[in-house]
Scaffold this motif. Structure first.
Motif, PDB file in Angstrom:
ATOM      1  N   PRO A   1       0.827  -1.205   0.000  1.00 27.37           N
ATOM      2  CA  PRO A   1       0.000   0.000   0.000  1.00 27.37           C
ATOM      3  C   PRO A   1       0.864   1.259   0.000  1.00 27.37           C
ATOM      4  O   PRO A   1       1.717   1.429   0.859  1.00 27.37           O
ATOM      5  N   LEU A   2       0.659   2.127  -0.980  1.00 21.95           N
ATOM      6  CA  LEU A   2       1.471   3.338  -1.108  1.00 21.95           C
ATOM      7  C   LEU A   2       0.532   4.531  -1.240  1.00 21.95           C
ATOM      8  O   LEU A   2      -0.666   4.372  -1.376  1.00 21.95           O
ATOM      9  N   TYR A   3       1.117   5.732  -1.232  1.00 23.34           N
ATOM     10  CA  TYR A   3       0.294   6.928  -1.446  1.00 23.34           C
ATOM     11  C   TYR A   3       0.100   7.126  -2.940  1.00 23.34           C
ATOM     12  O   TYR A   3       1.050   7.445  -3.654  1.00 23.34           O
TER      13      TYR A   3
ATOM     14  N   ASN B   1      -1.330   9.334  -4.827  1.00 19.53           N
ATOM     15  CA  ASN B   1      -1.259  10.613  -5.533  1.00 19.53           C
ATOM     16  C   ASN B   1       0.159  11.174  -5.601  1.00 19.53           C
ATOM     17  O   ASN B   1       0.370  12.250  -6.135  1.00 19.53           O
ATOM     18  N   MET B   2       1.139  10.444  -5.057  1.00 12.28           N
ATOM     19  CA  MET B   2       2.506  10.971  -5.091  1.00 12.28           C
ATOM     20  C   MET B   2       3.281  10.396  -6.277  1.00 12.28           C
ATOM     21  O   MET B   2       2.972   9.322  -6.771  1.00 12.28           O
TER      22      MET B   2
ATOM     23  N   TYR C   1       7.705  10.096  -3.252  1.00 16.25           N
ATOM     24  CA  TYR C   1       7.396   9.113  -2.225  1.00 16.25           C
ATOM     25  C   TYR C   1       8.685   8.606  -1.564  1.00 16.25           C
ATOM     26  O   TYR C   1       8.791   8.557  -0.347  1.00 16.25           O
TER      27      TYR C   1
ATOM     28  N   TYR D   1      10.115  11.172   0.692  1.00 14.74           N
ATOM     29  CA  TYR D   1       9.351  11.250   1.939  1.00 14.74           C
ATOM     30  C   TYR D   1       9.778  10.127   2.885  1.00 14.74           C
ATOM     31  O   TYR D   1      10.063  10.345   4.073  1.00 14.74           O
ATOM     32  N   VAL D   2       9.844   8.909   2.339  1.00 14.73           N
ATOM     33  CA  VAL D   2      10.230   7.757   3.156  1.00 14.73           C
ATOM     34  C   VAL D   2      11.645   7.948   3.705  1.00 14.73           C
ATOM     35  O   VAL D   2      11.911   7.714   4.882  1.00 14.73           O
TER      36      VAL D   2
ATOM     37  N   LYS E   1      13.251  10.654   4.300  1.00 15.22           N
ATOM     38  CA  LYS E   1      13.280  11.663   5.373  1.00 15.22           C
ATOM     39  C   LYS E   1      12.730  11.085   6.665  1.00 15.22           C
ATOM     40  O   LYS E   1      13.301  11.275   7.731  1.00 15.22           O
ATOM     41  N   LEU E   2      11.603  10.366   6.553  1.00 13.50           N
ATOM     42  CA  LEU E   2      11.015   9.796   7.769  1.00 13.50           C
ATOM     43  C   LEU E   2      11.938   8.771   8.395  1.00 13.50           C
ATOM     44  O   LEU E   2      11.969   8.592   9.598  1.00 13.50           O
TER      45      LEU E   2
ATOM     46  N   HIS F   1      11.125   0.980  -0.783  1.00 13.99           N
ATOM     47  CA  HIS F   1      10.730   1.563   0.501  1.00 13.99           C
ATOM     48  C   HIS F   1      11.311   0.744   1.650  1.00 13.99           C
ATOM     49  O   HIS F   1      11.925   1.277   2.574  1.00 13.99           O
TER      50      HIS F   1
END
Lengths: 314, 234
Positions: free
Chosen positions: A84-86, A88-89, A94, A97-98, A100-101, A146
């Protein structure tokens, strides 16, 4: 590396995982096998800290759940079922974002890592595409990137090949094998040949319990009797073949499977102990004028074990 | 802190990637613009009082629409699992999403800054209540965003989370108009719990610590409740 003790999970009254204990060593590829609804996903979700166990303990390296949850999460790369991914990115956004988190703060380091991952997972062509436009196999690869973002020591993959086409399955399997050389990998599947081809060790789960847990080689050996010889012959009569073969040894159990329109007879030959009679059979048939179309030893080891262990008691 | 910023920026950008942002902003401008300007020239007063007195009602419908996707969508798609298995704490996630929603609600107000500019141009505008009104709007947006965030954390269905959010925000807004039905003893408490009077105090240009404390408490209670819901559901 990973110590699981008496792990149990209840959903209301339903017991999804029942008292599982196992130890996973560093560098091992462990396959979790089981029928649908056996508790594979629940077990993996507890290992990743997404679910809290109803009871039991999980220790990874020296960290204990749930106190060191954040620390443990940073040690694990996790690919959930169906990635499951976002939607709209863009793929690049994406991954950024990953990254950085997951604490890769340096811009250069992030960029280097993206290059490595896009090589490893084959993402270079889709970096600028929205995730929603990707096919299932490509999403799975993004999910894998990811999971491997921080080069974690432990990778947990939940059915990484489900729903993919044969080419994609082969690709994902190759990736698992490549990274599995130095990482600890746990993955769940219900495809037996996949587990057989990639895992060092297999644990079979049924109704929330571990019903078998051994190295792949050992499991297969213990079920050795289920191997048989498949023989297909052209230009012979059924009775002649049976007579000829039973003349070799009394231990052979011959059953005819089919006869097709070209008069090719197929047989399955089993042996009550584990002796390999292939050479004798070949020599015998060589004396006749029959044509051997197919002659092969097949093993149903895993499949047989799996069916025996996970059959519903009625 | 870094995690909070990362999540907040991502969520904030998300609004503008999809059409949601543009739809919500247009809707907000049409509604506030119509209700404000339809009577503006009849009264002929050079102030924004009518605009600000309507804001709690419009916000209690618009903000839940902004916040409804924060958790519900993630739970529905399954990306919630990916998010929670990354090394981020529940607090980071709740706060990150809260700041994104508040920031977006505030960006709704940016185009309305043209109202005071326009009025100042044609009449004599007192800047005090306008500045007060916008400060009040920041607190109001924060409080309603935290309520919407909490509603979104309860369910995977966006429509349900929108309705729960609306119901809660709307109740808080109209609470001070229901005092008539309340027993005398609790009137004081109910009046304090309602958000409308606190907002209007600030919007008058009177910035009282009690009103600010009220909004900060609402934000704290609902962000913390979100945290508790996340904790309870895993």
């Amino acid at each position: 590396m990973i110590e699981v003790q008496n792990l149990t999970k209840y959903y209301k009254d339903f017991c999804a995982v029942d008292n599982i204990s196992m130890t996973i060593r560093k560098g091992e590829i462990l396959g979790l096998l089981g029928p649908n609804g056996a508790g594979k996903t629940t077990t993996l979700r507890m290992l990743t800290g997404y679910f809290r166990p109803s009871s039991g303990s999980i220790t990874i390296k020296d960290y204990v759940m749930p106190e060191d949850n954040l620390k443990i999460k940073s040690l694990i790369g996790y690919l959930p079922e169906s990635a499951p991914l976002y939607h709209n990115m863009l793929v690049y956004d994406y991954l950024e974002y990953v990254a950085k988190l997951k604490g890769i703060d340096d811009k250069e380091a992030r960029y280097d890592r993206f290059l490595q991952l896009s090589d490893l997972c084959g993402l270079s062509a889709i970096m600028a595409k929205p995730i929603a436009d990707l096919s299932k196999g490509l999403k799975q690869r993004v999910g894998l990137a990811h999971a491997m973002m921080t080069d974690p020591e432990i990778l947990i993959l939940d059915e990484p090949t489900s729903g993919l086409d044969p080419n994609q399955i082969a690709e994902i399997r190759n990736i698992i094998k490549t990274i599995g050389k130095e990482k600890t990998i746990i993955f769940s599947t219900h495809i037996l040949s996949e587990a057989e081809a990639t895992c060092d060790r297999i644990a079979i789960i049924n109704n929330g319990r571990v019903v078998a847990d051994d190295t792949t080689a050992n499991l297969k050996q213990n079920a050795g009797r289920s191997s048989f010889i498949r023989l297909a012959i052209q230009g012979a009569q059924k009775n002649d073949v049976v007579d000829l073969l039973s003349g070799i040894s009394e231990k052979l159990d011959i059953s005819q499977v089919s006869e097709n329109e070209k008069h090719i007879l197929s047989f399955e030959i089993r042996c009550s102990d584990n002796t390999d009679f292939r050479s004798q059979i070949y020599l015998k048939i060589k004396e006749t004028d029959w044509i051997i179309v197919e002659f092969q030893k097949e093993s149903q080891a895993l499949e047989k074990i799996f069916r025996e262990l996970t059959r519903e008691e009625k | 802190m870094k995690q909070i910023t990362t999540i907040a920026i991502k969520e904030f950008k998300d609004y503008f990637i999809s059409p949601i942002a543009y739809i919500v902003i247009s809707l907000f401008l049409i509604v506030t613009g119509w209700f404000f300007f339809s009577t503006f020239f009849i009264f002929g007063r050079a102030d924004l009082r009518d605009f600000f007195s309507l804001l709690p009602i419009t916000f209690s419908f618009i903000i839940p629409a902004v916040t409804m996707r924060l958790f519900s969508e993630e739970k529905n798609v399954g990306s919630y699992e990916t998010l929670l298995t990354m090394p981020v704490s529940f607090t980071d996630i709740a706060l990150g999403k809260f700041f994104a929603a508040t920031l977006f609600s505030l960006s709704l107000l940016v185009p309305t800054l043209s109202y005071p500019l326009f009025i100042a141009f044609i009449g004599d505008l007192d800047p005090g209540p306008v500045i007060g009104g916008y400060i009040g709007a920041v607190f109001l947006a924060g409080a309603y965003s935290s309520i919407g965030l909490f509603a979104s954390s309860l369910t995977r269905n966006q429509i349900i989370s929108f309705i729960i959010g609306c119901a809660m925000c709307f109740t808080l807004t109209i609470l001070d108009k229901l005092l008539f039905f309340m027993p005398e003893k609790i009137i004081g408490i109910v009046n304090y719990v309602g958000s409308n009077s606190h907002f209007l105090n600030i919007a008058k240009g009177v910035i009282d610590s009690r009103d600010i404390l009220y909004f900060v408490s609402v934000i704290f209670i609902f962000v913390f409740s979100t945290y508790l819901v996340m904790h309870e559901k895993n």
